[in-house]
Every structure is written in C-alpha cells, then in structure tokens.
Design a protein around this motif. Structure first.
Motif, PDB file in Angstrom:
ATOM      1  N   SER A 285      -3.046   6.898  -0.934  1.00  0.00           N
ATOM      2  CA  SER A 285      -1.875   6.024  -0.828  1.00  0.00           C
ATOM      3  C   SER A 285      -1.767   5.372   0.551  1.00  0.00           C
ATOM      4  N   LYS A 289      -1.989   1.337   0.949  1.00  0.00           N
ATOM      5  CA  LYS A 289      -0.936   0.528   1.565  1.00  0.00           C
ATOM      6  C   LYS A 289      -1.499  -0.381   2.649  1.00  0.00           C
ATOM      7  N   SER A 293      -1.461  -4.401   2.493  1.00  0.00           N
ATOM      8  CA  SER A 293      -0.816  -5.094   3.612  1.00  0.00           C
ATOM      9  C   SER A 293      -1.757  -6.101   4.247  1.00  0.00           C
ATOM     10  N   GLY A 493       0.050   4.844  -7.089  1.00  0.00           N
ATOM     11  CA  GLY A 493       0.080   4.584  -5.654  1.00  0.00           C
ATOM     12  C   GLY A 493      -1.282   4.445  -5.003  1.00  0.00           C
TER      13      GLY A 493
END
Length: 527
Positions: A285, A289, A293, A493
């Motif tokens: 996860s 992320k 991003s 996730g």
C-alpha cells in the motif's frame, strides 16, 4: 392463471417482445383447455460482438473468463449452504448466467433461458454449476486455463470454491473462482457481480433470510415477464437514419483503420500444446500510494503510464523495425454510451466493450532525458485513450467494428468446420491483371493487449461484507495458442500487474526479458 399469463393471453406475445426476430418466448406448459399456463423459456439472437466471441470459443473455450478472489473468513460466516443460496440468487437476477446457446447455423445463434419452476428448482440448477474443492490458488487457476474446458454451450457460468484452514478454529482461506464465457459479459459485469455476490454472502442477512430472499426473488424474476438483456448493438444510440449517415460512418471507420500502424510482435515458437502462465507482481500500500501520486503529479492515470511502461520495456528488448511504431490494443468500456434499458429486471450481465489502439514510437534516444520522454509517451497514451472514448464517431465505429468482427468470426468458423470435416477449400482466384502495381500495405501488427481495470476498490464495497477480508484478485481468460494479455489494476489498496501468456507459443527468452523490463521500468519511473 397468473396475471402474467392473463396479460400474454389478452395482449399477445408481441406486446412483450421489442423485436420478434431477436427475442422469442416459448411456453411449453399448457392447461387442459390449451390456454397458456406459465412462461417457461425465452430466447434471443446473439449480437455481432457476442457472435465474435462465441464462435472461437466452441472448440477449447478461447476467451472463457475467470475471476479469482482470495479471502480470509471464519468458517461459520462462509459455509456451503450460504454459498449455494447466494449463487442461486445471483443467477436468478442475471438470466444469461443460467442460459444455454443453441446454434442452428452461422447466422442463427441464440441464447435460451429456461425459467426454474420453483425456488428449489433454481437451487438445484445452481448447485449443478457449483463445485467445492481443496486446492491451492495456483492449481485452481492453472486447471481452469490449461485443463479441460470448464464451460460449454450448456454451461455458460460456473463457480468453484477452494478452501484451506489457516488457523485452528479461527479462520479459513477461501479461493473463489467465478467463471463465465466472454460472450456473456465483460470485466465490468464480472467485478460488479462479484461485489454483489459477496455482499449477499458476507452481509448481515442470516441463512433463513437468504432463503426468504431466494423465494421472493424467484417470484419477481421467474413468475413474471423475464426478457433477456439486449445485445450491445441493440443498445448503441446510433443515428444512421439516412444512406448518407451510413456511408459517412463506413468511410470514417475505414479511415480510422488505416491510421492503425504497428510493426512489432513477440517472436513465436511451438514447443507443444498451449500452456498459459500468469506471473503477477503486487506492490504494498505504501509503494502503491507513491506510484499513484507520481502518476497524478505528471497528469496521467496508472493506466496511461502502463502503456508507456510496456513501450519502454519492449524498446529495450528488441532492435528491429525501429522505423515502425509499437501498437498496443485495449478494451473500451461502452456502458456510458449505451441507451438505458426500459425493462423489468434489467441485468448488467452483457458484453459492452469496444476496442482502441495506442501507437507509440519504438525507439529510445541514446542521449536525452529518458524520464521526460517516458512521461511524454504516457501523456500521449492518455490523449489517445480519451480520443477513442470521446470521439464523435465512437459509437458508429464500435458498431462497424462489431459487424466486421462478426463477419470474420463466421468466415473463420466455417473454415475450421470445413477443415475438421475434411472439406478442401476451392483455390483462391488469381487476379486478372497481375501487372497492375499494388499499393504497399501498411503494417498493422499489434504487439500485445492491455486490460487496464483501474481502481477496483471503487467497485468492491468491502464495508458491505465485513466478515470477509479479501486479499488477492487475479483475472484473465483461456487463450489461443501464442496469446498474451497484460492486466493492471488496484485492489485491496495494492497495485497489481499480471501477464498472462502462452509459454509454449512465444519465444521464451524474449518474453521473460520483456516481463523483467516491465518490473524494472515500474521501479525506475513510477516507484
């Protein structure tokens, strides 16, 4: 006599049928005086897109889909009776899953759905298409992809549940394999179905409540009018009311086809029967992320970035045909473009995909800012994807593509059937004027396909089945010899990238070097 029967008797069958040629109602049960007693079965013709997937699937199940979901749960929350009830309810809601295909000839292929005569009958039929095993995830997927075909013309969907105990009296690991033919639906239908299925299985309704829901939904879905979902082509909002519009659509389609240029393909080999493998990488996860991003910072989605990842990976593997671009294809979700069905009990189980190509350069500069070039190509993939989805002629292009694919499928199916029957095809006619110079054909070879599913956590409402903790998702389909398809999606996730390919049909060193290059490029540019 039921109210539904009374309506049929007084108004006639035509009032319930939007297209007599494509939807037929059959009612074999009659009372002693000959009046209609119950609506028993419904049929409709397959659309062109459905035909293009059905005909190649007949021999060995090419394109038969699967969705694997691995989860942890306490055994009292997932038992066999709950699974049977949830599976039966979902099959009632989506009648194509319980249908069969009848092929009279290449131009007369039909879905036929026979209505279960009672809730218990529905449960029995669903149970015949449900199997429990003690098997690992990898063995489960391998047997589906490479073993004998699970599905058939009489069995269009199937559910396999495998389980292993992980902690004594605490929790079990369950592996669910939802199987369906591709001509029934697409990835969006498959994932929405799984979410709804687990909502029943892992929700707050107890077993008695599921039984009551089964009985209530049998009355709603089977004791009344039960039309099958319309085909993609019947749902497209086409405006071809004049010959000019029809001609314009065909010209636009031909011009769009000529712009599809690609000169790269994985080298083939033949080491035996097709054997599909699915190497998969996932990112935790935290790393996921960061990847998402990074993509957002550069103005693209992870889907657009994966086109550029494959582009760079292939450019580093091969050195031929640098003057020709790399072409990759993907599926286009057409559901936002379709007319809404004004039918009772409409189902989302129908195929609603088109196709588009992404074309990128095949070379990488010896010198220069490679990250800038990478993100430029990712943005180019984004622009091309958006153009395919939002083009003013997108609907007509999909319609023309469906017609072309259907015609090709019929032609190839007849050739295969003739060959199997020992029929020798007539020799191809020789061009009368062989001295006329032929215009060189522009190559339109696709390197590979990408199935980019996006954020699946937007579909799976995990909060609706709190007793089930999902941890793994793998999806794909049975392939033809030499086939390959790369999948990219986020789930639970985590970012997942999987690569399904025929290891006996593609040159081993090249495909493994490419797959290593994909992982390396993700680390280099995204992570």
């Amino acid at each position: 006599m039921t109210s539904a029967t009374s309506e049929i008797t007084t108004k006639g069958l035509n009032t319930l049928v939007h297209d007599v040629e494509k939807l037929s109602l059959y009612n074999p049960a009659h009372s002693e005086n000959g009046s209609l007693e119950a609506l028993r079965a419904v049929e409709r013709q397959l659309g062109e897109t459905e035909v293009s997937y059905f005909l190649p699937s007949r021999e060995s199940g090419v394109n038969d889909m699967y969705l694997h979901l691995g989860c942890l749960a306490q055994p009292n929350h997932i038992d066999r009776d709950r699974i049977r009830l949830a599976w039966t309810i979902m099959r009632l809601r989506h009648p194509l899953l319980g249908s069969k295909v009848i092929m009279n000839d290449y131009n007369d292929i039909r879905f036929r759905y026979e209505t279960p005569l009672s809730p218990d009958a529905a449960l029995t039929i669903a149970d015949q298409n449900l199997e429990f095993r003690s098997q690992t995830k990898d063995a489960l997927i391998d047997s589906y992809l490479n073993g004998r075909r699970t599905l058939s013309n009489e069995r269009l969907s199937y559910l396999v549940v495998a389980f292993t105990k992980t902690q004594e009296d605490v929790e079990h690991n369950f592996d669910f394999l939802i199987c369906a033919t591709h001509f029934l639906g697409d990835g969006m239908a498959l994932h929405q179905f799984a979410n709804d299925f687990f909502g029943l299985l892992g929700g707050s309704i107890d077993e008695a409540g599921l039984r009551q829901k089964l009985e209530a939904e049998w009355k709603d879905y089977c004791a009344s009018e039960m039309p099958l979902p319309s085909s993609l082509e019947d749902r497209l909002p086409l405006n071809l009311s004049s010959k000019f519009r029809q001609a314009a659509a065909q010209v636009d389609f031909q011009l769009s086809q000529k712009r599809d240029i690609g000169g790269h393909a994985f080298p083939k080999q033949s080491k035996g029967e097709r054997h599909t493998v699915v190497p998969t990488v996932s990112y935790d996860s935290v790393k996921t992320k960061k990847i998402l991003s990074t993509c957002k910072t550069h103005g693209v989605s992870i889907s657009a970035a994966l086109f550029a990842i494959c582009n760079v990976a292939w450019s580093r593997v091969q050195s031929k045909n640098r003057h020709l671009p790399i072409m990759m294809y993907s599926a286009l979700n057409l559901r936002p473009n379709l007319r809404a069905e004004k039918r009772l009990h409409d189902s989302y189980w129908f195929i609603a995909i088109g196709y588009f190509n992404i074309i990128l350069p095949s070379f990488l500069p010896i010198k220069g800012d490679l990250p800038s070039i990478f993100w430029h190509r990712a943005r180019s993939a984004k622009v091309q994807s958006a153009s395919a989805a939002k083009h003013s002629m997108a609907v007509s292009r999909c319609f023309e593509t469906a017609k072309l694919r259907g015609a090709r499928a019929r032609l190839w199916a007849k050739e295969d059937d003739d060959k199997a029957a020992g029929i020798v095809p007539p020799p191809k006619p020789v061009c009368a004027d062989s001295k006329t110079p032929q215009k060189p054909k522009v190559p339109s070879t696709a390197l590979m396909g990408l199935s980019l599913l996006g954020n699946l956590d937007g579909i799976y409402k995990h909060v609706n089945f709190p007793s089930i903790k999902m941890h793994t998702l793998t999806t794909g389909s049975r392939q033809r010899s030499g086939g390959m398809l790369l999948f990219g999606y986020t789930f639970a996730g985590k970012l997942w990238v999987s690569f399904g390919y025929d290891e006996n049909g593609i040159e081993e060193a090249t495909v493994k070097c490419f797959w290593d290059g994909v992982a390396n490029a993700i680390d280099e540019f995204l992570a």
